[in-house]
Design a protein around this motif. Structure first.
Motif, PDB file in Angstrom:
ATOM      1  N   GLU A 106       0.795  -1.044  -0.057  1.00  4.17           N
ATOM      2  CA  GLU A 106       0.116  -0.254  -0.108  1.00  4.17           C
ATOM      3  C   GLU A 106       0.781   1.443  -0.034  1.00  4.17           C
ATOM      4  O   GLU A 106       0.529   2.297  -0.417  1.00  4.17           O
ATOM      5  N   LEU A 107       1.991   1.034   0.727  1.00  6.26           N
ATOM      6  CA  LEU A 107       2.602   2.521   0.871  1.00  6.26           C
ATOM      7  C   LEU A 107       3.266   2.761  -0.490  1.00  6.26           C
ATOM      8  O   LEU A 107       3.436   3.954  -0.930  1.00  6.26           O
ATOM      9  N   ILE A 108       3.906   1.787  -1.349  1.00 10.79           N
ATOM     10  CA  ILE A 108       4.185   2.113  -2.719  1.00 10.79           C
ATOM     11  C   ILE A 108       3.138   2.768  -3.431  1.00 10.79           C
ATOM     12  O   ILE A 108       3.332   3.735  -4.124  1.00 10.79           O
ATOM     13  N   LEU A 155       5.367   4.860  10.592  1.00 10.50           N
ATOM     14  CA  LEU A 155       6.481   5.253   9.615  1.00 10.50           C
ATOM     15  C   LEU A 155       5.746   5.724   8.304  1.00 10.50           C
ATOM     16  O   LEU A 155       6.120   6.670   7.776  1.00 10.50           O
ATOM     17  N   GLY A 156       5.131   4.820   7.627  1.00  7.66           N
ATOM     18  CA  GLY A 156       4.532   4.952   6.509  1.00  7.66           C
ATOM     19  C   GLY A 156       3.645   5.997   6.483  1.00  7.66           C
ATOM     20  O   GLY A 156       3.546   6.929   5.320  1.00  7.66           O
ATOM     21  N   GLN A 157       2.683   6.112   7.473  1.00  6.92           N
ATOM     22  CA  GLN A 157       1.707   7.235   7.597  1.00  6.92           C
ATOM     23  C   GLN A 157       2.463   8.355   7.587  1.00  6.92           C
ATOM     24  O   GLN A 157       2.050   9.519   6.908  1.00  6.92           O
ATOM     25  N   HIS A 158       3.467   8.601   8.441  1.00  3.83           N
ATOM     26  CA  HIS A 158       4.237   9.924   8.549  1.00  3.83           C
ATOM     27  C   HIS A 158       5.027  10.370   7.097  1.00  3.83           C
ATOM     28  O   HIS A 158       4.716  11.420   6.611  1.00  3.83           O
ATOM     29  N   LEU A 159       5.203   9.214   6.561  1.00  9.12           N
ATOM     30  CA  LEU A 159       5.934   9.380   5.087  1.00  9.12           C
ATOM     31  C   LEU A 159       4.805  10.202   4.006  1.00  9.12           C
ATOM     32  O   LEU A 159       5.289  10.815   3.396  1.00  9.12           O
ATOM     33  N   ALA A 160       3.861   9.090   4.247  1.00  5.51           N
ATOM     34  CA  ALA A 160       2.803   9.525   3.242  1.00  5.51           C
ATOM     35  C   ALA A 160       2.445  11.198   3.345  1.00  5.51           C
ATOM     36  O   ALA A 160       2.100  11.718   2.452  1.00  5.51           O
ATOM     37  N   GLY A 204      13.224  -0.119   9.800  1.00  5.42           N
ATOM     38  CA  GLY A 204      12.205  -0.960  10.259  1.00  5.42           C
ATOM     39  C   GLY A 204      10.981  -1.215   9.054  1.00  5.42           C
ATOM     40  O   GLY A 204      11.030  -0.448   8.325  1.00  5.42           O
ATOM     41  N   ALA A 205      10.608  -2.299   8.989  1.00  5.78           N
ATOM     42  CA  ALA A 205       9.554  -2.520   8.106  1.00  5.78           C
ATOM     43  C   ALA A 205       8.549  -3.201   8.965  1.00  5.78           C
ATOM     44  O   ALA A 205       8.585  -3.892   9.835  1.00  5.78           O
ATOM     45  N   THR A 206       7.260  -2.914   8.367  1.00  2.17           N
ATOM     46  CA  THR A 206       6.019  -3.508   8.845  1.00  2.17           C
ATOM     47  C   THR A 206       5.956  -5.208   8.497  1.00  2.17           C
ATOM     48  O   THR A 206       6.688  -5.506   7.324  1.00  2.17           O
TER      49      THR A 206
END
Lengths: 213, 200
Positions: A106-108, A155-160, A204-206
């Motif tokens: 999803e992050l991609i 982290l992904g949310q912050h990046l997005a 870190g990765a989910t």
């Protein structure tokens, strides 16, 4: 289809003339049978088939990221050539956006979506555009380098959010019709946070997850 | 729960992305579809539509040289197209309302947003099978009736109890987010003069 299978009904005359055309439900005749398969079984089998393509999808993301980085490096060298370069970047980003979530990334998809929105909303000649494109591509490369799957969690949310902040700052308001080769994105209003650089994203990765079914 | 056999179905799949073609083709084969004709853009798709028996078209929007929008418009209006009423499912990563409305007005039957998953693709297919829309011809439009609200079957985990049997021909029901998007597809309505029609 034979005319006997078509029922035509005229509803109104004159300028409001309207004809309703009803036909046999051939799709149902061909597919709905008592000895058919259960939809749940079909979905499970299709999910396995899609999962088998994940490595190929990641190759496409990696190749696409490199291609977009090469294209972005040429932006500004002769401004009259920027439009076709931006259109090519857009097409690659659009493909990444459309496929990531299918494979559980999803992050991609989110980064691709943000990059598409940036390209759709930014006026030609905006001086911050190239840097913002590069930021998006750095984020994409980072997600791949660290093997981040799914939505990347917090982290992904912050990046997005940070990337969407770039879109809000550099891009104009959402379009309401065709522009470039697309329009505005979903009209999502995301909170604008301080822009972080992808390099600031901690390790870190989910946990990996299976593609959506 | 309804059961389906897609072996006899002939599908035309149009997408310029080789990866998307592989993904959707794999899904269709997993569903049991044995005949999938594949084209890379609308122009090739039109040729295939006239060359083969096709029961259902699945097309992308953004393609070159002919995109999915022009493809649908030509299928519905070009007198040289042999099957102007073929069911068309449009898939796209663009979910803006103006695009959805444009696709609807061009004559699509249903709309599916990328990312495509096995569950949402099958849900749309079953919906098209179970809830076909009659066609309408006016002075300015030919295509599926644009007025009916959609209720897509849902195969996800959060189904609420007690509602499945009413809305889902296959025994499941639409998720809230999908239902919202689907409503946007078909909620535009025909001109006022046509709204007096009773279809079903």
């Amino acid at each position: 289809m034979p005319d006997d299978d078509i029922k035509r009904t005229t509803i109104n005359a004159g300028k409001n003339w309207c004809e309703m055309i009803e036909t046999r439900n051939q799709l149902k005749e061909r597919t709905a049978t008592p000895d058919g398969r259960d939809p749940g079984e079909m979905i499970a089998e299709a999910g396995d088939q899609v999962a088998s393509l994940t490595a190929d999808f990641l190759d496409i993301v990696d190749d696409g990221t490199r291609a977009m980085q090469t294209l972005a490096a040429h932006l500004g060298t002769s401004p009259q050539d920027d439009d076709p370069l931006l259109a090519r970047i857009y097409r690659i980003a659009h493909e990444v956006k459309g496929q990531g979530q299918t494979f559980g990334y999803e992050l991609i998809s989110t980064i691709g979506q943000s990059l598409c929105a940036l390209l759709e909303r930014t006026s030609p000649g905006e001086p911050r555009l190239t840097a913002s494109i590069v930021t998006h591509l750095d984020a994409l490369a980072l997600v791949r380098a660290r093997g981040i799957t799914g939505d990347g969690g917090a982290l992904g949310q912050h990046l997005a959010n940070a990337l969407w902040g770039e879109v809000e700052v550099v891009g104009g308001p959402p379009a309401t019709g065709p522009r470039l080769s697309g329009g505005n994105q979903e009209g999502i209003e995301m909170p604008r946070l301080a822009v972080i650089t992808p390099a600031a994203l901690p390790e870190g990765a989910t946990p990996a997850r299976k593609p959506d079914r | 729960m309804a059961r389906y056999n897609f072996e006899a179905l002939a599908v035309l799949l149009i997408d310029d992305s080789p990866m998307m073609r592989r993904v959707v083709n794999q899904m269709l084969h997993a569903f049991g579809v044995e005949s999938v004709h594949i084209a890379a853009d609308g122009k090739s798709g039109l040729k295939m539509l006239n060359a083969f028996h096709i029961d259902l078209v699945i097309t992308d929007w953004l393609m070159e040289p002919m995109d999915g929008f022009d493809f649908v418009r030509l299928v519905r209006t070009d007198p040289y197209v042999a099957t102007p009423m073929v069911p068309i499912l449009m898939m796209t990563a663009h979910s803006e309302l103006w695009r959805v409305a444009a696709a609807r007005d061009a004559g699509i039957n249903e709309f599916i947003l990328k990312p495509i998953t096995p569950a949402n693709l099958l849900s749309r297919l079953i919906y098209m099978i179970e809830k076909p829309r009659p066609f309408v011809r006016t002075h300015t439009y030919f295509g599926p009736d644009r007025r009916r609200k959609a209720e897509y079957p849902y195969f996800g985990p959060d189904r609420r109890s007690g509602e499945a049997a009413e809305s889902d021909p296959s025994g499941a029901q639409a998720p809230a987010e999908d239902a919202g998007k689907a409503t946007a597809v078909v909620a535009g309505g025909e001109p006022a003069a046509e709204t007096t029609m009773v279809l079903q």
